[in-house]
Design a protein around this motif. Structure first.
Motif, short mmCIF file in Angstrom:
data_model
loop_
_atom_site.label_atom_id
_atom_site.label_comp_id
_atom_site.label_asym_id
_atom_site.label_seq_id
_atom_site.Cartn_x
_atom_site.Cartn_y
_atom_site.Cartn_z
N LYS A 51 43.85 34.28 85.59
CA LYS A 51 44.65 33.22 84.97
C LYS A 51 44.14 32.99 83.56
O LYS A 51 42.96 33.20 83.28
N PRO A 52 45.01 32.51 82.66
CA PRO A 52 44.56 32.25 81.28
C PRO A 52 43.44 31.20 81.26
O PRO A 52 43.50 30.20 81.97
N GLU A 53 42.44 31.45 80.44
CA GLU A 53 41.33 30.50 80.27
C GLU A 53 41.74 29.53 79.17
O GLU A 53 41.74 29.86 77.98
N VAL A 54 42.11 28.34 79.57
CA VAL A 54 42.66 27.33 78.67
C VAL A 54 41.67 26.96 77.55
O VAL A 54 42.08 26.76 76.41
N GLN A 55 40.40 26.90 77.87
CA GLN A 55 39.41 26.49 76.87
C GLN A 55 39.27 27.51 75.74
O GLN A 55 38.72 27.20 74.69
N LEU A 56 39.78 28.73 75.94
CA LEU A 56 39.66 29.77 74.92
C LEU A 56 41.03 30.19 74.37
O LEU A 56 41.15 31.25 73.76
N GLN A 61 42.12 36.82 70.76
CA GLN A 61 42.22 37.61 71.98
C GLN A 61 42.63 36.72 73.13
O GLN A 61 42.37 35.52 73.13
N SER A 62 43.22 37.32 74.12
CA SER A 62 43.61 36.58 75.32
C SER A 62 42.47 36.66 76.33
O SER A 62 42.02 37.74 76.69
N TYR A 63 41.98 35.50 76.77
CA TYR A 63 40.91 35.44 77.76
C TYR A 63 41.49 34.97 79.10
O TYR A 63 42.29 34.04 79.14
N LEU A 64 41.06 35.63 80.15
CA LEU A 64 41.49 35.29 81.50
C LEU A 64 40.27 34.97 82.34
O LEU A 64 39.14 35.33 81.97
N PHE A 65 40.49 34.32 83.48
CA PHE A 65 39.36 34.07 84.37
C PHE A 65 39.75 34.33 85.82
O PHE A 65 40.93 34.30 86.18
N LEU A 66 38.74 34.60 86.60
CA LEU A 66 38.88 34.78 88.04
C LEU A 66 37.86 33.90 88.74
O LEU A 66 36.71 33.83 88.30
N LEU A 74 34.43 34.21 86.59
CA LEU A 74 34.25 35.26 85.58
C LEU A 74 35.34 35.10 84.53
O LEU A 74 36.52 35.00 84.86
N VAL A 75 34.93 35.07 83.29
CA VAL A 75 35.87 35.02 82.17
C VAL A 75 35.84 36.40 81.52
O VAL A 75 34.76 36.95 81.27
N TYR A 76 37.03 36.96 81.26
CA TYR A 76 37.08 38.31 80.72
C TYR A 76 38.22 38.45 79.72
O TYR A 76 39.12 37.62 79.65
N ARG A 77 38.12 39.53 78.98
CA ARG A 77 39.22 39.91 78.08
C ARG A 77 39.42 41.41 78.21
O ARG A 77 38.49 42.16 78.55
N VAL A 78 40.62 41.84 77.96
CA VAL A 78 40.98 43.24 78.12
C VAL A 78 41.20 43.86 76.75
O VAL A 78 41.95 43.33 75.93
N ASP A 79 40.51 44.97 76.50
CA ASP A 79 40.68 45.75 75.27
C ASP A 79 41.42 47.03 75.66
O ASP A 79 40.80 48.02 76.06
N LYS A 80 42.74 46.97 75.59
CA LYS A 80 43.55 48.12 76.03
C LYS A 80 43.33 49.35 75.16
O LYS A 80 43.35 50.46 75.65
N ALA A 81 43.11 49.13 73.87
CA ALA A 81 42.93 50.25 72.95
C ALA A 81 41.72 51.11 73.33
O ALA A 81 41.75 52.33 73.20
N ASN A 82 40.66 50.45 73.80
CA ASN A 82 39.44 51.19 74.17
C ASN A 82 39.27 51.34 75.68
O ASN A 82 38.25 51.83 76.15
N ASP A 83 40.26 50.85 76.44
CA ASP A 83 40.25 50.98 77.90
C ASP A 83 39.03 50.30 78.53
O ASP A 83 38.37 50.86 79.40
N VAL A 84 38.75 49.07 78.04
CA VAL A 84 37.56 48.34 78.50
C VAL A 84 37.94 46.90 78.87
O VAL A 84 38.73 46.26 78.19
N ILE A 85 37.33 46.42 79.95
CA ILE A 85 37.41 45.01 80.32
C ILE A 85 36.03 44.42 80.03
O ILE A 85 35.03 44.89 80.58
N TYR A 86 35.98 43.43 79.16
CA TYR A 86 34.72 42.77 78.82
C TYR A 86 34.56 41.50 79.64
O TYR A 86 35.43 40.61 79.57
#
Length: 105
Positions: A51-56, A61-66, A74-86
């Protein structure tokens, strides 16, 4: 997609695992680690499951949390260009909630 932990997030996760082992024992810790690993494996296949992390929301960048087992966030962001989830942040939900409540007093 690959998973990469930011240094501070990884430190928080390791501290959480240690806390869980100290307080709840080996079996509970093992279950927690397995749950986190399974969730991360699934996340690599379905990056928008969080779900979107409202505080960010003001960041470019779009930050999501689980929330995992109502214990770990866990708060994460997706870098599609580099195929990485941070993974950018991690915390133990009950402990952080108590800290936030104590600060509010």
């Amino acid at each position: 997609m690959k998973i990469k932990w930011q240094i501070e997030a990884e430190k928080e996760y390791l501290a959480l695992v240690k806390h869980c082992a100290d307080v709840f024992g080996r079996n509970a810790t093992k279950e927690l680690v397995i749950s986190v690993e399974a969730t991360l494996a699934y996340l690599t296949m379905s990056t928008k499951m969080g779900k979107p992390e409202v505080q960010l929301q003001d960041y470019p960048q779009s930050y999501l949390f689980l929330a995992i087992r109502k214990r770990v966030k866990l708060v994460y962001r997706v870098d599609k260009a580099n195929d990485v989830i941070y993974i950018v942040d991690c915390w133990h939900i009950p402990r952080k909630s108590k800290t936030a409540i104590a600060r509010g007093r």
